[in-house]
Write an enzyme that holds these catalytic residues in place. Structure first.
Site, PDB file in Angstrom:
ATOM      1  N   LEU A  94      10.781   7.517  -7.764  1.00  0.00           N
ATOM      2  CA  LEU A  94      12.175   7.273  -8.146  1.00  0.00           C
ATOM      3  C   LEU A  94      13.045   8.461  -7.735  1.00  0.00           C
ATOM      4  O   LEU A  94      14.202   8.296  -7.354  1.00  0.00           O
ATOM      5  CB  LEU A  94      12.279   7.041  -9.662  1.00  0.00           C
ATOM      6  CG  LEU A  94      13.629   6.546 -10.137  1.00  0.00           C
ATOM      7  CD1 LEU A  94      13.896   5.124  -9.659  1.00  0.00           C
ATOM      8  CD2 LEU A  94      13.758   6.615 -11.652  1.00  0.00           C
ATOM      9  N   GLY A 126      -3.351   6.942  -5.668  1.00  0.00           N
ATOM     10  CA  GLY A 126      -4.166   8.148  -5.831  1.00  0.00           C
ATOM     11  C   GLY A 126      -3.556   9.067  -6.867  1.00  0.00           C
ATOM     12  O   GLY A 126      -4.232   9.580  -7.754  1.00  0.00           O
ATOM     13  N   GLY A 164       0.839  -1.200   0.000  1.00  0.00           N
ATOM     14  CA  GLY A 164       0.000   0.000   0.000  1.00  0.00           C
ATOM     15  C   GLY A 164       0.869   1.243   0.000  1.00  0.00           C
ATOM     16  O   GLY A 164       2.120   1.151   0.054  1.00  0.00           O
ATOM     17  N   ASP A 165       0.244   2.421  -0.132  1.00  0.00           N
ATOM     18  CA  ASP A 165       0.954   3.713  -0.138  1.00  0.00           C
ATOM     19  C   ASP A 165       1.932   3.834  -1.297  1.00  0.00           C
ATOM     20  O   ASP A 165       2.950   4.525  -1.201  1.00  0.00           O
ATOM     21  CB  ASP A 165       1.733   3.948   1.184  1.00  0.00           C
ATOM     22  CG  ASP A 165       0.849   3.778   2.403  1.00  0.00           C
ATOM     23  OD1 ASP A 165      -0.296   4.247   2.355  1.00  0.00           O
ATOM     24  OD2 ASP A 165       1.304   3.172   3.393  1.00  0.00           O
ATOM     25  N   THR A 222      -5.183  -6.527   5.162  1.00  0.00           N
ATOM     26  CA  THR A 222      -6.426  -5.846   5.437  1.00  0.00           C
ATOM     27  C   THR A 222      -7.521  -6.923   5.422  1.00  0.00           C
ATOM     28  O   THR A 222      -7.222  -8.115   5.294  1.00  0.00           O
ATOM     29  CB  THR A 222      -6.686  -4.705   4.417  1.00  0.00           C
ATOM     30  OG1 THR A 222      -7.747  -3.897   4.924  1.00  0.00           O
ATOM     31  CG2 THR A 222      -7.021  -5.213   3.021  1.00  0.00           C
ATOM     32  N   ALA A 268      -7.960   4.184   4.105  1.00  0.00           N
ATOM     33  CA  ALA A 268      -7.061   4.550   3.005  1.00  0.00           C
ATOM     34  C   ALA A 268      -6.679   6.020   3.106  1.00  0.00           C
ATOM     35  O   ALA A 268      -7.347   6.791   3.787  1.00  0.00           O
ATOM     36  CB  ALA A 268      -7.762   4.330   1.673  1.00  0.00           C
ATOM     37  N   HIS A 305      -5.414   8.111  -0.100  1.00  0.00           N
ATOM     38  CA  HIS A 305      -4.846   8.281  -1.434  1.00  0.00           C
ATOM     39  C   HIS A 305      -4.517   9.759  -1.638  1.00  0.00           C
ATOM     40  O   HIS A 305      -5.418  10.596  -1.701  1.00  0.00           O
ATOM     41  CB  HIS A 305      -5.829   7.795  -2.503  1.00  0.00           C
ATOM     42  CG  HIS A 305      -6.042   6.304  -2.472  1.00  0.00           C
ATOM     43  ND1 HIS A 305      -6.824   5.640  -3.375  1.00  0.00           N
ATOM     44  CD2 HIS A 305      -5.557   5.365  -1.645  1.00  0.00           C
ATOM     45  CE1 HIS A 305      -6.811   4.350  -3.096  1.00  0.00           C
ATOM     46  NE2 HIS A 305      -6.054   4.158  -2.042  1.00  0.00           N
ATOM     47  N   THR A 306      -3.219  10.061  -1.723  1.00  0.00           N
ATOM     48  CA  THR A 306      -2.806  11.462  -1.817  1.00  0.00           C
ATOM     49  C   THR A 306      -2.836  11.931  -3.270  1.00  0.00           C
ATOM     50  O   THR A 306      -2.297  11.262  -4.151  1.00  0.00           O
ATOM     51  CB  THR A 306      -1.380  11.632  -1.263  1.00  0.00           C
ATOM     52  OG1 THR A 306      -1.329  10.993   0.007  1.00  0.00           O
ATOM     53  CG2 THR A 306      -1.008  13.099  -1.114  1.00  0.00           C
TER      54      THR A 306
HETATM   55  P1  GDP Z   1      -1.698   5.649  -2.164  1.00  0.00           P
HETATM   56  O1  GDP Z   1      -2.465   5.323  -0.919  1.00  0.00           O
HETATM   57  O2  GDP Z   1      -1.233   4.455  -2.903  1.00  0.00           O
HETATM   58  O3  GDP Z   1      -2.448   6.614  -3.048  1.00  0.00           O
HETATM   59  O4  GDP Z   1      -0.360   6.385  -1.684  1.00  0.00           O
HETATM   60  P2  GDP Z   1      -0.215   7.519  -0.542  1.00  0.00           P
HETATM   61  O5  GDP Z   1      -0.974   8.703  -0.958  1.00  0.00           O
HETATM   62  O6  GDP Z   1      -0.492   6.943   0.790  1.00  0.00           O
HETATM   63  O7  GDP Z   1       1.349   7.765  -0.559  1.00  0.00           O
HETATM   64  C1  GDP Z   1       2.042   8.213  -1.682  1.00  0.00           C
HETATM   65  C2  GDP Z   1       2.773   9.505  -1.316  1.00  0.00           C
HETATM   66  O8  GDP Z   1       3.812   9.738  -2.240  1.00  0.00           O
HETATM   67  C3  GDP Z   1       1.891  10.729  -1.401  1.00  0.00           C
HETATM   68  O9  GDP Z   1       2.316  11.674  -0.444  1.00  0.00           O
HETATM   69  C4  GDP Z   1       2.155  11.264  -2.820  1.00  0.00           C
HETATM   70  O10 GDP Z   1       1.913  12.649  -2.952  1.00  0.00           O
HETATM   71  C5  GDP Z   1       3.609  10.953  -2.952  1.00  0.00           C
HETATM   72  N1  GDP Z   1       4.062  10.640  -4.315  1.00  0.00           N
HETATM   73  C6  GDP Z   1       3.423   9.915  -5.264  1.00  0.00           C
HETATM   74  N2  GDP Z   1       4.219   9.746  -6.332  1.00  0.00           N
HETATM   75  C7  GDP Z   1       5.398  10.390  -6.046  1.00  0.00           C
HETATM   76  C8  GDP Z   1       6.647  10.533  -6.734  1.00  0.00           C
HETATM   77  O11 GDP Z   1       6.854  10.027  -7.822  1.00  0.00           O
HETATM   78  N3  GDP Z   1       7.621  11.240  -6.080  1.00  0.00           N
HETATM   79  C9  GDP Z   1       7.438  11.786  -4.856  1.00  0.00           C
HETATM   80  N4  GDP Z   1       8.451  12.444  -4.315  1.00  0.00           N
HETATM   81  N5  GDP Z   1       6.292  11.659  -4.181  1.00  0.00           N
HETATM   82  C10 GDP Z   1       5.289  10.951  -4.769  1.00  0.00           C
END
Ligand code: GDP
Length: 424
Positions: free
Chosen positions: A333, A17, A12-13, A240, A39, A41-42
């Site tokens: 990355l 999102g 997860g994470d 989960t 969840a 999703h950011t």
């Molecule tokens: P989800 O639950 O799968 O949607 O993921 P989360 O939202 O819990 O966590 C992903 C985090 O990484 C969020 O804070 C996003 O804004 C951030 N994020 C997503 N893709 C990238 C990326 O390519 N680079 C960086 N630096 N942050 C990212």
């Protein structure tokens, strides 16, 4: 490709999102098919930064219809707060662009309490729950002791049903945990404050999706959490309580007659894991601290520091397989740019045997990571927008991951913003 599922490959994470927000414009409908308010999703876009808990990540596009399917843990309180929050930031939400399945079960006020009481009882043996009531909710769903959203339309029968559930749940809360009982008045208030507000969105989603499919509408299924948290094939019991896999999407959405043509697995360029359970490639001390800071690895719902580790290719290969992913989007990355050499877990060593097999949770706890190092690129890659411009070391890292997991990496995400990515 008509319909697509966006699913997590790891714990997860991974950035689902962020990827759904990017891909949604190519679809007519976005459906959340499992999970609930645990969840986070950011999404970072022109409206600001959001952490979506229940609402599908297509909600920012006015032309997209967003659907909560029958296997979502429908938490009226969480959902109302989320709708209010988004509306206050200028996002349009109406029964035209948000539809909730009348077959979705309601997460009751006591589910959150029961989740907290059980974690407290377990003390240091706890599961690391987000305490949003998800496990008690799904167990009650399978015990057939909750109510379906469509029942809100029939108050007389609903009250009889609630009376029966109240009696049962108080026996458990008082008898097992010695907690205060719930009262009829408390439920009345919950119905009035939250359930009434979500009633306009409730409809026959199965019928809606069937008609939409006949009209050739394109559907994107959005999963919560990742493959390793799937209740059946994940790291049980540190999973989960629902099915996070793409194969389950049409069932949890309410349209088993609709096929998924493409499965995009979201995979992080390193590993993170929230909660308890074995995590073979986990880093410790300073090494972990730096990666956590660079990746801003703190839970979107709870703010808890996430456990971090080297990219676990054994787990990721397994996750890719059980998701049946046709493409991978590799996220974050850019976070690894500070490293001279990048550690990657390429096998597990367990009782003297080295293997690429992902074992049962019990055995996982005894596995040690076999780490290989890749040369780092040591420069800021966050503004790069084409494959050709990536440093050779980054290309090598991506190519090696791709050949190990046996699935093409089609997207490379280099930042949280919508346009910060490379399409190969
Ligand atoms: P989800 O639950 O799968 O949607 O993921 P989360 O939202 O819990 O966590 C992903 C985090 O990484 C969020 O804070 C996003 O804004 C951030 N994020 C997503 N893709 C990238 C990326 O390519 N680079 C960086 N630096 N942050 C990212």
């Amino acid at each position: 490709m008509k319909n697509c599922a966006v699913v997590g490959i790891n714990w997860g994470d991974e950035g689902k999102g962020r990827m759904v927000d990017l891909l949604a414009k190519g679809y007519d409908i976005v459906v959340r098919y499992q999970g609930g308010g645990n969840a986070g999703h950011t999404v970072v876009n022109e409206y600001g930064k959001f952490s979506l808990h229940l609402l599908p990540s297509g909600i920012f596009n006015a032309d997209i219809v967003n659907v909560l399917g029958n296997d979502v843990a429908l938490d009226p309180e969480n959902l109302c707060n989320e709708i209010d929050d988004l509306r206050a930031k200028g996002i349009h939400i109406s029964p035209e662009n948000l539809k909730i399945s009348d077959r979705a079960s309601l997460l009751m006020p006591w589910h959150r309490l029961q989740d907290c009481l059980e974690e407290e009882r377990l003390k240091d043996r706890k599961y690391g729950s987000t305490k949003q009531g998800i496990a008690p909710f799904y167990s009650d769903k399978y015990l057939k002791k909750t109510i379906q959203a469509g029942e809100l339309a029939h108050p007389r029968k609903l009250h009889e049903h609630l009376e029966q559930l109240l009696e049962y749940k108080n026996l458990l809360l008082q008898g097992v945990y010695g907690a205060e009982p719930y009262t009829r008045e408390m439920l009345e208030q919950w119905l009035e404050t939250y359930c009434e507000k979500i009633r306009p969105y409730i409809c026959d989603v199965t019928e809606y999706l069937e008609q939409a499919d006949k009209l050739g509408k394109k559907i994107l299924f959005e999963a919560q959490l990742g493959a390793l948290r799937d209740i059946d094939l994940g790291i049980y019991p540190y999973t989960t309580s629902s099915n996070t896999l793409a194969s389950y999407a049409p069932i949890g959405a309410g349209c088993p007659f609709i096929g998924v043509d493409e499965i995009i697995g979201i995979m992080k360029a390193y590993s993170t894991c929230v909660g308890e359970g074995p995590f073979v490639s986990e880093m410790s001390d300073q090494e972990a601290e730096v990666l956590r800071e660079k990746g801003e690895e703190y839970g979107a719902k709870t703010g808890r520091p996430r456990r971090v580790g080297a990219l676990d290719l054994v787990a990721s290969r397994y996750g890719t397989r059980i998701q049946n992913a046709s493409k991978i989007a590799l996220t974050k990355l850019d976070v690894l740019s500070y490293l001279d050499k990048i550690p990657v877990c390429v096998a597990y060593e367990c009782n003297g045997t080295v293997s690429r097999h992902f074992p049962l949770t019990d055995e996982l706890a005894d596995c040690r990571p076999v780490i290989e190092y890749f040369e780092g690129w040591k420069c800021d890659i966050s503004s790069i927008r084409s494959w050709a411009d990536l440093p050779e070391q980054a290309k090598n890292y991506i190519n090696c991951i791709e050949s190990y997991i046996g699935c093409p990496i089609a997207y490379i995400s280099l930042g949280p913003q919508r346009d910060a990515y490379i399409k190969r």
